[in-house]
Write a protein that holds these residues in place. Structure first.
Motif, mmCIF file in Angstrom:
data_model
loop_
_atom_site.group_PDB
_atom_site.id
_atom_site.type_symbol
_atom_site.label_atom_id
_atom_site.label_comp_id
_atom_site.label_asym_id
_atom_site.label_seq_id
_atom_site.Cartn_x
_atom_site.Cartn_y
_atom_site.Cartn_z
ATOM 1 N N VAL A 269 -11.282 5.405 -1.006
ATOM 2 C CA VAL A 269 -10.182 6.511 -0.196
ATOM 3 C C VAL A 269 -10.804 6.581 1.032
ATOM 4 N N LYS B 30 -10.509 -2.216 6.652
ATOM 5 C CA LYS B 30 -9.510 -2.753 7.476
ATOM 6 C C LYS B 30 -8.726 -1.475 7.738
ATOM 7 N N LYS C 205 -12.693 0.295 -5.214
ATOM 8 C CA LYS C 205 -11.752 0.879 -4.234
ATOM 9 C C LYS C 205 -12.073 2.171 -3.762
ATOM 10 N N GLU D 104 -2.393 1.735 9.160
ATOM 11 C CA GLU D 104 -2.917 1.766 7.671
ATOM 12 C C GLU D 104 -4.514 1.591 7.732
ATOM 13 N N ALA D 105 -5.073 2.081 6.716
ATOM 14 C CA ALA D 105 -6.617 1.814 6.394
ATOM 15 C C ALA D 105 -6.622 1.757 4.772
ATOM 16 N N GLU D 106 -7.768 0.812 4.466
ATOM 17 C CA GLU D 106 -8.213 0.487 3.284
ATOM 18 C C GLU D 106 -9.533 0.033 3.323
ATOM 19 N N ALA D 107 -10.217 0.200 2.113
ATOM 20 C CA ALA D 107 -11.806 -0.131 2.087
ATOM 21 C C ALA D 107 -11.929 -0.078 0.550
ATOM 22 N N LYS D 108 -13.202 -0.886 0.640
ATOM 23 C CA LYS D 108 -13.550 -1.235 -0.901
ATOM 24 C C LYS D 108 -15.078 -1.637 -1.010
ATOM 25 N N ASP E 255 -15.728 9.387 -3.238
ATOM 26 C CA ASP E 255 -16.150 7.965 -2.736
ATOM 27 C C ASP E 255 -17.630 7.805 -2.073
#
Length: 466
Positions: free
Chosen positions: A116, A249, A114, A102-106, A230
Motif C-alpha cells: 500500500v 508505478k 502487494k 495512481e500509484a501501485e507497488a509490490k 508494509d
C-alpha cells in the motif's frame, strides 16, 4: 443562545470567580463576566462540530487545484456570512497544478507481496511501465546521506525510520526530513526512486502523503510512502539476506497549467480600535485523501465558532477579530506567503495571533511569544484558562503554528496552544482523516480556549509587542 439580561450583581459575582488574585485585572468586572459567558456557551455548544460535519460532508477533501478546493472557498465565504461576520473577502493565489494520479507497488521477489503506497506531494511519476529494481535499505535519513555517490545506481532507496509517538508531536520533525528532501539525496547517489516508511504513528495499512521538494539541479525521481505495516514487511524480507526486488508505478505529475485558490478572510469589526486586529486562523485546504476533518477541519470549526460567539455579544469587542482561512498550506504555505506580502504595511496592526493546525485532543498548555511587559497580561489570561486544564509554559518564545508562523516571523506577537497530539499522526495525511476521528467533547474545550483568548486579546487593550 446568549442570555443578555444578566443583572449587574450576577456580572460582578461571575467576574469575582474568574479574576486572578495576583495582579490587577485588565478586564473590568463586566468584561470578565462576558468572558465567563463565552466560556459557558462554547463549552455547551456543538457549533464547531456542526461546521466540521458540514465541511467534510458537503465539500470533502480540498487540495489546491481540485474541485473540492473551489467548493471550500465558496463554503467558507457562505459560512462566515451565515455566522454574522461584518466583512468577508478573498485574496487569490495561483500555483502550478500537481496531479496525484495512481500509484501501485509490490515486492517482486524473493517473496511477492502487494504494498500500500501513496505518492508524496509534488513527486514526478515513474515511466509508464513503472520501475522494477533492487532495494537499498537505510535505517535513517543520515544513513542515506552517508551513502557514496553512485552506490545506488539502478536501485530504489528505502528509508525505514519509524516516527515516535509524543503528546506534543515532537516525533514529527526527525521523521519528516526524509519525506521533504530524501528524493533529491537519493537521486544524488544514483537511485531510480525513493520509498519510505510513512510519517505516521499508526499500524493501519494506509499510507501517509505529504509535501516533498526537489533540489535544483538534481534529477527528479519518483518518491512514495509505504504504510507502516508494509514498511515492516519490507524490512522483514530484507532481514533474510536475499536481494529484494521492488516494483513501483506512479502516474503523478506537475503541470504547467496554473490553478487558482484563495485565502478566505472574515472580520468581527472592533468597536473602538477597528484598525487593531486579533488574528486567529486555520488552513482551508487539505490533501486529496480523507476528508480533512482533523487537518484542518478542527481549526476551521474552532476559529469560525470563536468569532461567531464573540460577535453575538451585545457590543463588538474593542479590537477587530480577524479570521484567516489560509489557502494551499499543504502545498507550501502559499496562502500565508501571499498574505504576508500583501499585508506587510499593516503588520503592526496585527496585535497578536494564534492558529490551530496540530492535535486532536484537549489543550493542556499555552505558550506565549510576546513582549516582556505583556507577560503580565498573558498571566492574567492563564488564570482564566486554568480551570479548563490549560497551564502557562515557562518560556516566552512561541512562534505561531503553520501559516501563522510566517506572520510571527514578520513581527506579530503570538500564542501557541498545545493540544493532546498523541493520536494525531495516526490519521495525518491519510484516507483515515475523517469526521469520526473528531472528539466532540474535546472540541468544546479547544473552542472555548480559542474564544476566550480572542476576546481577552481584543478587549483588554494590552500591547503585546511591549
Amino acid at each position: 443562545m446568549f442570555v443578555k439580561s444578566l443583572g449587574i450583581m450576577a456580572l460582578v459575582g461571575a467576574a469575582t470567580l474568574l479574576a486572578p488574585l495576583s495582579q490587577a485585572a485588565s478586564l473590568s468586572a463586566q468584561e470578565q463576566a462576558e468572558l465567563k459567558q463565552l466560556k459557558d456557551v462554547t463549552l455547551n455548544s456543538d457549533l464547531s462540530y456542526r461546521l466540521i460535519e458540514s465541511l467534510t460532508t458537503e465539500v470533502g477533501n480540498r487540495m489546491m487545484g481540485t474541485p473540492g478546493d473551489e467548493k471550500a472557498v465558496r463554503w467558507a465565504q457562505d459560512k462566515m456570512k451565515e455566522l454574522g461576520f461584518d466583512k468577508v473577502w478573498t485574496e487569490e493565489i495561483t500555483d502550478e497544478l500537481w496531479i496525484r494520479g495512481e500509484a501501485e507497488a509490490k515486492i517482486v521477489s524473493p517473496y511477492p507481496q502487494k504494498m500500500v503506497v501513496l505518492a508524496l506531494g509534488g513527486s514526478v511519476g515513474t515511466p509508464e511501465k513503472g520501475i522494477t529494481a533492487p532495494v537499498a535499505h537505510f535505517a535513517t535519513l543520515d544513513d542515506l546521506k552517508a551513502a557514496k555517490p553512485g552506490s545506488l545506481d539502478g536501485k530504489i532507496a528505502f528509508v525505514s525510520y519509524r516516527m515516535e509517538r509524543h503528546i506534543d508531536g515532537k516525533g514529527y520533525g526527525p521523521a519528516v526530513g526524509t519525506r521533504v528532501i530524501g528524493a533529491s539525496i537519493a537521486a544524488e547517489k544514483g537511485a531510480l526512486a525513493l520509498i519510505m516508511r510513512s510519517v505516521g504513528t499508526d499500524n493501519n495499512r494506509t499510507a501517509h502523503t505529504g509535501l516533498m521538494r526537489y533540489k535544483d539541479g538534481v534529477k527528479q525521481i519518483p518518491a512514495a510512502a509505504l504504510s507502516n505495516p508494509d514498511a515492516d514487511l519490507l524490512v522483514n524480507q530484507l532481514k533474510r539476506g536475499k536481494p529484494v526486488n521492488f516494483h513501483l508505478k506512479m502516474s503523478s505529475s506537475r503541470e504547467t497549467e496554473l490553478v487558482t485558490s484563495a485565502n478566505v478572510i472574515g472580520e468581527i469589526t472592533g468597536s473602538e480600535k477597528p484598525e487593531e486586529m486579533v488574528v486567529i486562523g486555520a488552513h482551508l485546504d487539505s490533501w486529496d485523501v480523507g476528508t480533512g476533518a482533523l487537518d484542518d477541519g478542527l481549526g476551521i470549526g474552532m476559529v469560525l465558532s470563536a468569532a461567531h460567539y464573540i460577535g453575538k455579544l451585545p457590543k463588538r469587542p474593542k479590537r477587530t477579530i480577524r479570521v484567516i482561512l489560509f489557502a494551499a498550506e499543504e502545498t507550501g504555505l502559499l496562502g500565508a506567503k501571499d498574505y504576508v506580502k500583501r499585508h506587510k504595511n499593516d503588520m503592526k496592526q496585527h496585535m497578536i495571533g494564534a492558529e490551530w493546525d496540530f492535535g486532536s485532543g484537549r489543550i493542556y498548555q499555552m505558550n506565549p511569544g510576546v513582549g516582556a511587559s505583556a507577560l503580565n497580561g498573558v498571566r492574567e489570561l492563564a488564570g482564566y484558562l486554568a480551570p479548563l486544564g490549560v497551564s502557562l509554559a515557562p518560556d516566552n518564545d512561541a512562534r505561531a503554528q503553520s501559516d501563522m508562523g510566517l506572520l510571527s516571523d514578520a513581527g506579530m506577537p503570538s500564542i501557541n496552544f498545545s493540544p493532546d497530539g498523541m493520536a494525531y499522526f495516526d490519521y495525518h495525511h491519510t484516507e483515515n482523516d475523517t469526521l469520526d476521528k473528531v472528539n466532540a467533547e474535546d472540541l468544546k474545550q479547544t473552542t472555548a480556549v480559542y474564544t476566550m483568548f480572542s476576546y481577552f486579546a481584543a478587549q483588554s487593550g494590552i500591547d503585546f509587542r511591549k
